[in-house]
Design a protein around this motif. Sequence first.
Motif, mmCIF file in Angstrom:
data_model
loop_
_atom_site.group_PDB
_atom_site.id
_atom_site.type_symbol
_atom_site.label_atom_id
_atom_site.label_comp_id
_atom_site.label_asym_id
_atom_site.label_seq_id
_atom_site.Cartn_x
_atom_site.Cartn_y
_atom_site.Cartn_z
ATOM 1 N N TYR A 222 -21.688 9.990 -23.669
ATOM 2 C CA TYR A 222 -22.539 10.269 -22.513
ATOM 3 C C TYR A 222 -21.979 9.585 -21.269
ATOM 4 C CZ TYR A 222 -26.610 10.843 -19.551
ATOM 5 O OH TYR A 222 -27.435 11.191 -18.506
ATOM 6 N N LEU A 223 -21.534 8.342 -21.405
ATOM 7 C CA LEU A 223 -20.974 7.603 -20.274
ATOM 8 C C LEU A 223 -19.737 8.307 -19.727
ATOM 9 C CD1 LEU A 223 -20.690 5.125 -18.416
ATOM 10 C CD2 LEU A 223 -19.516 3.958 -20.307
ATOM 11 N N ILE A 224 -18.851 8.758 -20.601
ATOM 12 C CA ILE A 224 -17.636 9.458 -20.168
ATOM 13 C C ILE A 224 -17.992 10.741 -19.424
ATOM 14 C CG2 ILE A 224 -15.620 10.753 -20.988
ATOM 15 C CD1 ILE A 224 -15.362 8.667 -23.224
ATOM 16 N N ASP A 225 -18.889 11.529 -19.987
ATOM 17 C CA ASP A 225 -19.273 12.793 -19.354
ATOM 18 C C ASP A 225 -19.896 12.560 -17.981
ATOM 19 O OD1 ASP A 225 -18.346 14.215 -21.501
ATOM 20 O OD2 ASP A 225 -20.309 14.516 -22.428
ATOM 21 N N TYR A 226 -20.719 11.527 -17.876
ATOM 22 C CA TYR A 226 -21.373 11.256 -16.596
ATOM 23 C C TYR A 226 -20.357 10.789 -15.557
ATOM 24 C CZ TYR A 226 -25.169 10.073 -13.432
ATOM 25 O OH TYR A 226 -26.022 10.030 -12.360
ATOM 26 N N ARG A 227 -19.415 9.951 -15.967
ATOM 27 C CA ARG A 227 -18.368 9.507 -15.049
ATOM 28 C C ARG A 227 -17.515 10.678 -14.567
ATOM 29 N NH1 ARG A 227 -16.564 3.775 -18.001
ATOM 30 N NH2 ARG A 227 -17.781 2.424 -16.582
ATOM 31 N N LEU A 228 -17.194 11.595 -15.455
ATOM 32 C CA LEU A 228 -16.387 12.755 -15.058
ATOM 33 C C LEU A 228 -17.175 13.685 -14.138
ATOM 34 C CD1 LEU A 228 -14.403 13.669 -18.290
ATOM 35 C CD2 LEU A 228 -13.703 12.272 -16.332
ATOM 36 N N GLN A 229 -18.457 13.811 -14.379
ATOM 37 C CA GLN A 229 -19.291 14.611 -13.485
ATOM 38 C C GLN A 229 -19.243 14.043 -12.069
ATOM 39 O OE1 GLN A 229 -23.439 15.134 -14.702
ATOM 40 N NE2 GLN A 229 -24.062 15.096 -12.550
ATOM 41 N N LYS A 230 -19.375 12.729 -11.958
ATOM 42 C CA LYS A 230 -19.332 12.086 -10.651
ATOM 43 C C LYS A 230 -17.943 12.190 -10.020
ATOM 44 C CE LYS A 230 -23.562 10.808 -10.267
ATOM 45 N NZ LYS A 230 -24.410 11.397 -9.194
ATOM 46 N N SER A 231 -16.893 12.105 -10.837
ATOM 47 C CA SER A 231 -15.537 12.193 -10.290
ATOM 48 C C SER A 231 -15.272 13.584 -9.720
ATOM 49 C CB SER A 231 -14.502 11.854 -11.371
ATOM 50 O OG SER A 231 -14.407 12.862 -12.356
#
Length: 283
Positions: A222-231
């Motif tokens: 979940y953390l990875i997906d959220y970081r990529l969404q923001k990037s």
Amino acid sequence: MEEDYFQRNKRFNDIYYLTKGTEACVPSHHYGPARREYYLIHLIEEGKGIFISNGVTYNLKKGQFFLIYPNETNYYKADEDFPWKYSWIGFHGENVEMLLKSIGLSKQTPVGSVENAKDTIKLMNKIIKAPITDNKSLIILQGYLYLLLANLSIGRDLYDTEHKSDVINKDIEYTNQAIQIIQDNYHRIEFSIYSISEKMALNPSYLSQLFKRTTGRTMNDYLIDYRLQKSREILDTTQESIQNISEMVGYSNPLSFTRIFKSKMKMTPSKYRKVREHYKSEE
């Protein structure tokens, strides 16, 4: 699972695409509790499952749909015996809520049935398979989106009121707290999954297990997906360097950020930006 992503297009302010995709779920596959930052419609093409929103459980099947509102916590799960297959469209815009209200959809009535299931499912499949190669294809897709909304109608017989009191259980409450901590701290390089359990004063193993049990994925995923969404949002709207962006979303090493981005998006951050800039130049 198949999924496409869209950039923000200035031509479409009232309503515009952000993502579309499809998935044939395995038995008991579930997602959430989680929150999105945009609207998301799931159209059920086969099978059945449940959707939980605002403390209400909805039993849904083929030809019905559920609507997720931005920043609302939701949970949905495929049936154990007849798991659903659904397609989804994520979108946002200045007048989305007004458009949805005009067809009877709201946070209090986020589910319904399509007027002609066979034709609407065909339309959804056409949207999912449609190319997004140029502005002409985007205009065509925009027309499809309005046509899809016109085929939606709310239903009053979808409530399962017997289990309202069981909806918000301890697992869901803890998982929702963990999601909020991730969204508040994803940008911090020193942030770790272990710190979530510390903040919540819970055993790390216990929290990891209940999060996976509730959402179907790990907290790290979940953390990875959220970081990529923001990037992607930063890449779409700024000219920040890849190194700066990696730090802005919690990665100290830009090479690690690029590797993770490519594994998810099938292209590097630099390539992603070039593709988006190409679309912008055609506007």
